[in-house]
Design an enzyme around this catalytic site. Structure first.
Site, PDB file in Angstrom:
ATOM      1  N   ASP A  23       9.979 -51.103   9.275  1.00 31.93           N
ATOM      2  CA  ASP A  23      10.811 -50.669  10.436  1.00 31.93           C
ATOM      3  C   ASP A  23      10.283 -51.226  11.786  1.00 31.93           C
ATOM      4  O   ASP A  23      10.881 -51.594  12.698  1.00 31.93           O
ATOM      5  CB  ASP A  23      10.671 -49.266  10.464  1.00 31.93           C
ATOM      6  N   LYS A  77      11.045 -41.196   1.687  1.00 31.22           N
ATOM      7  CA  LYS A  77      10.035 -42.323   2.406  1.00 31.22           C
ATOM      8  C   LYS A  77       8.690 -41.844   2.265  1.00 31.22           C
ATOM      9  O   LYS A  77       7.804 -42.529   2.518  1.00 31.22           O
ATOM     10  CB  LYS A  77      10.677 -42.331   3.819  1.00 31.22           C
ATOM     11  N   THR A  85      11.886 -31.012  22.064  1.00 35.12           N
ATOM     12  CA  THR A  85      10.787 -30.211  21.398  1.00 35.12           C
ATOM     13  C   THR A  85       9.605 -30.741  21.831  1.00 35.12           C
ATOM     14  O   THR A  85       9.129 -31.597  20.982  1.00 35.12           O
ATOM     15  CB  THR A  85      10.820 -29.804  20.180  1.00 35.12           C
TER      16      THR A  85
HETATM   17  P1  ATR Z   1      14.861 -38.962  12.669  1.00 34.03           P
HETATM   18  O1  ATR Z   1      13.933 -39.150  11.482  1.00 34.03           O
HETATM   19  O2  ATR Z   1      16.063 -40.047  12.337  1.00 34.03           O
HETATM   20  O3  ATR Z   1      14.055 -39.452  13.741  1.00 34.03           O
HETATM   21  P2  ATR Z   1      14.554 -36.154  13.344  1.00 34.03           P
HETATM   22  O4  ATR Z   1      13.168 -36.241  12.761  1.00 34.03           O
HETATM   23  O5  ATR Z   1      15.557 -35.315  12.653  1.00 34.03           O
HETATM   24  O6  ATR Z   1      15.400 -37.597  12.841  1.00 34.03           O
HETATM   25  O7  ATR Z   1      14.283 -36.260  14.731  1.00 34.03           O
HETATM   26  C1  ATR Z   1      15.680 -36.208  15.487  1.00 34.03           C
HETATM   27  C2  ATR Z   1      15.220 -36.602  17.112  1.00 34.03           C
HETATM   28  O8  ATR Z   1      16.463 -36.459  17.794  1.00 34.03           O
HETATM   29  C3  ATR Z   1      14.240 -35.643  17.283  1.00 34.03           C
HETATM   30  O9  ATR Z   1      13.365 -36.057  18.486  1.00 34.03           O
HETATM   31  C4  ATR Z   1      15.132 -34.519  18.107  1.00 34.03           C
HETATM   32  O10 ATR Z   1      14.664 -33.527  18.841  1.00 34.03           O
HETATM   33  P3  ATR Z   1      13.773 -32.298  18.341  1.00 34.03           P
HETATM   34  O11 ATR Z   1      12.294 -32.686  17.961  1.00 34.03           O
HETATM   35  O12 ATR Z   1      13.656 -31.427  19.836  1.00 34.03           O
HETATM   36  O13 ATR Z   1      14.467 -31.652  17.381  1.00 34.03           O
HETATM   37  C5  ATR Z   1      16.329 -35.313  18.720  1.00 34.03           C
HETATM   38  N1  ATR Z   1      17.312 -34.781  18.900  1.00 34.03           N
HETATM   39  C6  ATR Z   1      18.250 -34.415  18.162  1.00 34.03           C
HETATM   40  N2  ATR Z   1      19.344 -33.715  18.830  1.00 34.03           N
HETATM   41  C7  ATR Z   1      18.902 -33.712  19.967  1.00 34.03           C
HETATM   42  C8  ATR Z   1      19.823 -33.177  21.293  1.00 34.03           C
HETATM   43  N3  ATR Z   1      20.848 -32.282  21.171  1.00 34.03           N
HETATM   44  N4  ATR Z   1      18.963 -33.101  22.379  1.00 34.03           N
HETATM   45  C9  ATR Z   1      17.692 -33.998  22.527  1.00 34.03           C
HETATM   46  N5  ATR Z   1      17.155 -34.264  21.280  1.00 34.03           N
HETATM   47  C10 ATR Z   1      17.673 -34.165  20.140  1.00 34.03           C
END
Ligand code: ATR
Length: 288
Positions: A113, A77, A164
């Site tokens: 999207d 992407k 984060t």
């Molecule tokens: P996508 O492209 O599907 O958004 P990604 O870039 O991996 O996937 O992002 C996943 C999101 O889910 C992020 O906001 C992540 O938070 P972090 O930036 O802190 O990693 C969030 N996420 C995943 N697991 C999590 C958890 N256990 N608790 C809170 N947030 C979570």
């Protein structure tokens, strides 16, 4: 937009490319529309490894592989930006491409999207964009399309919450001062008086649980939605429902984001119907 692409009897071919790509429901969606609209065309999933993306794009541009265009999914992407001749403002702002097509000898790209997200809520909860304060959870790739959609709809009070916090801050810097970034600890306060909550994080996917949130502090008539659609009723939606909140699931975003691509490649704008939705639900039940 592509017009007059279908001459009598000519078969128009489109694709979804990715790696892996076998999980994609896009072939079911587009094949459903091709059949119901009686269009001579095809849409297929093609595994394209990252190293082969440039040669795939070249074959597309030269007309060698016979495709009009298609969808682009993980992991291409972002890398596809370099390979297309024109990227529109929407894809540029979102920072990712999901739809490409040949037009006037050039390979063009967009991202549908944000359209899909807004169109789903328009269909299921009209007036959703008069929400006042909105809360978006998650600052990953998927979040950018949601922030773009909310911003485009004129929502100017958007709280972006992420585990984060620095990732939320980076996205806020990209989208401007209407986005207020914060860590998970500010989520309860952000929800108070909000009219919309959107989960864009992967929380709730693959059996993970959602944090114990109190949606009842949102405005009366507030909407809770999730872009995750496996499971269809995610932990966020289940919790919101038990608290008497209005909810919209994420499956409609998947269906609506497919509409502009189909219209570009095949020249007819398709409808998102209950029958199509049920077809995908049946497939999800079979394969998850
Ligand atoms: P996508 O492209 O599907 O958004 P990604 O870039 O991996 O996937 O992002 C996943 C999101 O889910 C992020 O906001 C992540 O938070 P972090 O930036 O802190 O990693 C969030 N996420 C995943 N697991 C999590 C958890 N256990 N608790 C809170 N947030 C979570």
């Amino acid at each position: 937009m592509v017009e007059d692409v279908q001459t009598a009897g000519e078969k128009i071919k489109a694709f979804v490319i990715g790696d892996p790509v076998s999980h994609s429901r896009s072939p079911i969606i587009h094949t459903h529309w091709l059949r119901s609209l009686d269009i001579t065309g095809s849409y297929e999933a093609i595994t394209v490894k990252s190293g082969n993306l440039p040669s795939f794009a070249e074959a597309l541009k030269s007309g060698q592989n016979g495709y009009i265009g298609g969808n682009v999914t993980i992991p291409h992407k972002e890398t596809v930006f370099e390979l297309v001749d024109h990227v529109d403002e929407t894809a540029r702002k979102i920072g990712a491409v999901n739809t490409i097509w040949m037009e006037d000898g050039r390979l063009k790209a967009t991202n549908t999207d944000a359209f899909g997200f807004a169109a789903n809520l328009d269909a299921r909860s009209p007036g959703w964009d008069a929400c006042g304060k909105a809360v978006v959870l998650g600052a990953g790739g998927a979040s950018r399309a949601i922030l773009y959609a909310l911003t485009e709809r004129g929502i100017t009070d958007i709280h972006l919450i992420n585990r984060t916090a620095s990732r939320a801050e980076a996205l806020a810097a990209r989208f401007g001062p209407t986005i207020k970034p914060g860590g998970m600890e500010v989520l309860p306060a952000a929800l108070e008086g909000a009219g919309l909550f959107v989960n864009t994080s992967s929380l709730g996917m693959d059996g993970t649980t959602a944090p114990d949130l109190d949606f009842s502090t949102m405005t009366s008539g507030a909407l809770v939605t999730d872009i995750v659609y496996v499971p269809l009723i995610t932990p966020f939606l289940a919790k919101a429902q038990t608290q008497g909140m209005k909810t919209v699931d994420g499956l409609g975003m998947l269906l609506h984001q497919a509409v502009p691509g189909f219209a570009i490649w095949f020249g007819t704008r398709p409808e998102v119907t209950d029958e199509l939705r049920q077809t995908i639900i049946n497939d999800l039940e079979l394969h998850t």
